[in-house]
Enzyme design. Structure first.
Site, PDB file in Angstrom:
ATOM      1  N   ARG A   1      -9.312   0.171   8.757  1.00 43.81           N
ATOM      2  CA  ARG A   1      -8.866  -1.202   9.014  1.00 43.81           C
ATOM      3  C   ARG A   1      -9.929  -2.006   9.757  1.00 43.81           C
ATOM      4  NH1 ARG A   1      -3.015   0.210   8.969  1.00 43.81           N
ATOM      5  NH2 ARG A   1      -1.779  -1.691   8.936  1.00 43.81           N
TER       6      ARG A   1
ATOM      7  N   ARG B   1      11.431  -2.186  10.726  1.00 43.74           N
ATOM      8  CA  ARG B   1      10.435  -1.744  11.704  1.00 43.74           C
ATOM      9  C   ARG B   1      10.317  -2.796  12.804  1.00 43.74           C
ATOM     10  NH1 ARG B   1       5.178  -0.062   8.231  1.00 43.74           N
ATOM     11  NH2 ARG B   1       4.224  -1.171   9.958  1.00 43.74           N
TER      12      ARG B   1
ATOM     13  N   LYS C   1       0.830  -1.209   0.000  1.00 44.54           N
ATOM     14  CA  LYS C   1       0.000   0.000   0.000  1.00 44.54           C
ATOM     15  C   LYS C   1       0.867   1.263   0.000  1.00 44.54           C
ATOM     16  CE  LYS C   1      -2.176  -1.009   3.914  1.00 44.54           C
ATOM     17  NZ  LYS C   1      -1.683  -2.348   4.294  1.00 44.54           N
TER      18      LYS C   1
ATOM     19  N   ARG D   1      -0.051  -9.439  13.395  1.00 44.39           N
ATOM     20  CA  ARG D   1      -0.671  -8.422  12.529  1.00 44.39           C
ATOM     21  C   ARG D   1      -1.488  -9.093  11.433  1.00 44.39           C
ATOM     22  NH1 ARG D   1       4.013  -5.081  10.341  1.00 44.39           N
ATOM     23  NH2 ARG D   1       2.401  -3.754   9.454  1.00 44.39           N
TER      24      ARG D   1
ATOM     25  N   ARG E   1      11.414  -6.482   4.469  1.00 48.61           N
ATOM     26  CA  ARG E   1      11.198  -5.037   4.272  1.00 48.61           C
ATOM     27  C   ARG E   1      12.161  -4.227   5.127  1.00 48.61           C
ATOM     28  NH1 ARG E   1       5.312  -2.477   4.894  1.00 48.61           N
ATOM     29  NH2 ARG E   1       5.413  -3.333   7.004  1.00 48.61           N
TER      30      ARG E   1
HETATM   31  P1  AMP Z   1       1.078   0.329   8.958  1.00 51.31           P
HETATM   32  O1  AMP Z   1       2.267   1.209   8.829  1.00 51.31           O
HETATM   33  O2  AMP Z   1      -0.095   0.778   8.119  1.00 51.31           O
HETATM   34  O3  AMP Z   1       1.398  -1.127   8.760  1.00 51.31           O
HETATM   35  O4  AMP Z   1       0.569   0.470  10.477  1.00 51.31           O
HETATM   36  C1  AMP Z   1       1.409   0.116  11.579  1.00 51.31           C
HETATM   37  C2  AMP Z   1       0.561  -0.139  12.810  1.00 51.31           C
HETATM   38  O5  AMP Z   1      -0.146   1.065  13.164  1.00 51.31           O
HETATM   39  C3  AMP Z   1      -0.529  -1.184  12.663  1.00 51.31           C
HETATM   40  O6  AMP Z   1      -0.037  -2.510  12.837  1.00 51.31           O
HETATM   41  C4  AMP Z   1      -1.483  -0.769  13.775  1.00 51.31           C
HETATM   42  O7  AMP Z   1      -0.979  -1.134  15.041  1.00 51.31           O
HETATM   43  C5  AMP Z   1      -1.421   0.753  13.687  1.00 51.31           C
HETATM   44  N1  AMP Z   1      -2.456   1.284  12.753  1.00 51.31           N
HETATM   45  C6  AMP Z   1      -2.234   1.930  11.586  1.00 51.31           C
HETATM   46  N2  AMP Z   1      -3.395   2.271  10.992  1.00 51.31           N
HETATM   47  C7  AMP Z   1      -4.377   1.817  11.810  1.00 51.31           C
HETATM   48  C8  AMP Z   1      -5.798   1.837  11.750  1.00 51.31           C
HETATM   49  N3  AMP Z   1      -6.450   2.385  10.716  1.00 51.31           N
HETATM   50  N4  AMP Z   1      -6.488   1.261  12.782  1.00 51.31           N
HETATM   51  C9  AMP Z   1      -5.845   0.710  13.831  1.00 51.31           C
HETATM   52  N5  AMP Z   1      -4.512   0.641  13.948  1.00 51.31           N
HETATM   53  C10 AMP Z   1      -3.767   1.195  12.951  1.00 51.31           C
END
Ligand code: AMP
Length: 207
Positions: A88, A152, A13, A163, A122
């Protein structure tokens, strides 16, 4: 144009959002980046979400909804935006459609095995945010700005598995939700982001 990019963790994404942003001049709104920035600055939100993110859990809907409401009201969003990582959960999706009209939800379809493989390889540039996959080409420093790449904390194996479980139970139902709203377009994740982008671009040029 208001675009939602939807897909499993590490489905690509972020890379697609950057490519769309470059071509269409729309801001990328990555909720993960917003949260990580809050953690780095140790804001109230940052302190609250740090352990949640490091465990691979989802941040509560009310916090996410407030973050998004505020962000999409900023000046740079007046001609549209790309949501990367939001919504999400069903609750977040329903709220989003209440407060705005979305033009398209692009679902990046990729197998769970591939997601795990990609997440493990990654690396990201902490300075400019560029994303790398070191299984294709081993690299330690960013091509663009030279900073040392990092993994990360939530890309470590146990957290990734958690996740993915969260994605399957909480997020995957959104595919049906957006399909019923006739907003869903599916693209299959190709070997490279540039290849996947060809399909994404075709969809966007028709909107
Ligand atoms: P990402 O960088 O999009 O993979 O997000 C990293 C982490 O941030 C996720 O594993 C969640 O813990 C949190 N997070 C990001 N976006 C959301 C969302 N829309 N709802 C809930 N948690 C989120």
């Amino acid at each position: 144009m208001k675009i939602v990019l939807f897909g499993a963790p590490s489905s690509g994404k972020g890379s697609q959002a950057k490519l769309i942003s470059n071509e269409f001049g729309l801001p990328q709104i990555s909720t993960g980046d917003i949260l990580r920035d809050n953690i780095q600055r140790q804001t109230e939100i940052g302190k609250f979400v740090e352990s949640i993110i490091n465990r691979g859990e989802l941040v509560p809907d009310n916090i996410m909804i407030e973050i998004i409401k505020e962000r999409i009201n900023e000046e740079d969003c007046k001609n549209g935006y790309i949501l990367d990582g939001f919504p999400r959960t069903l609750e977040q999706a329903k709220m989003l459609l209440k407060i705005t009209n979305i033009d398209v939800v692009i679902y990046i379809d990729v197998s769970i095995i591939e997601v795990e493989r990609r997440a493990l390889s990654r690396r990201i540039c902490p300075a400019c945010g560029k994303i790398y996959n070191i299984s294709n080409k081993f690299i330690e420093n960013c091509d663009d700005c030279g900073a040392k790449l990092i993994q990360r904390d939530d890309d470590k194996i146990d957290v990734i598995r958690h996740r993915i479980e969260k994605y399957l139970s909480q997020s995957e139902p959104l595919i049906e939700f957006f399909r019923k709203k006739k907003l869903l377009k599916t693209v299959f994740s190709a070997e490279s982001p540039e290849e996947t982008y060809k399909s994404v671009r075709k969809i966007l040029l028709k909107i």
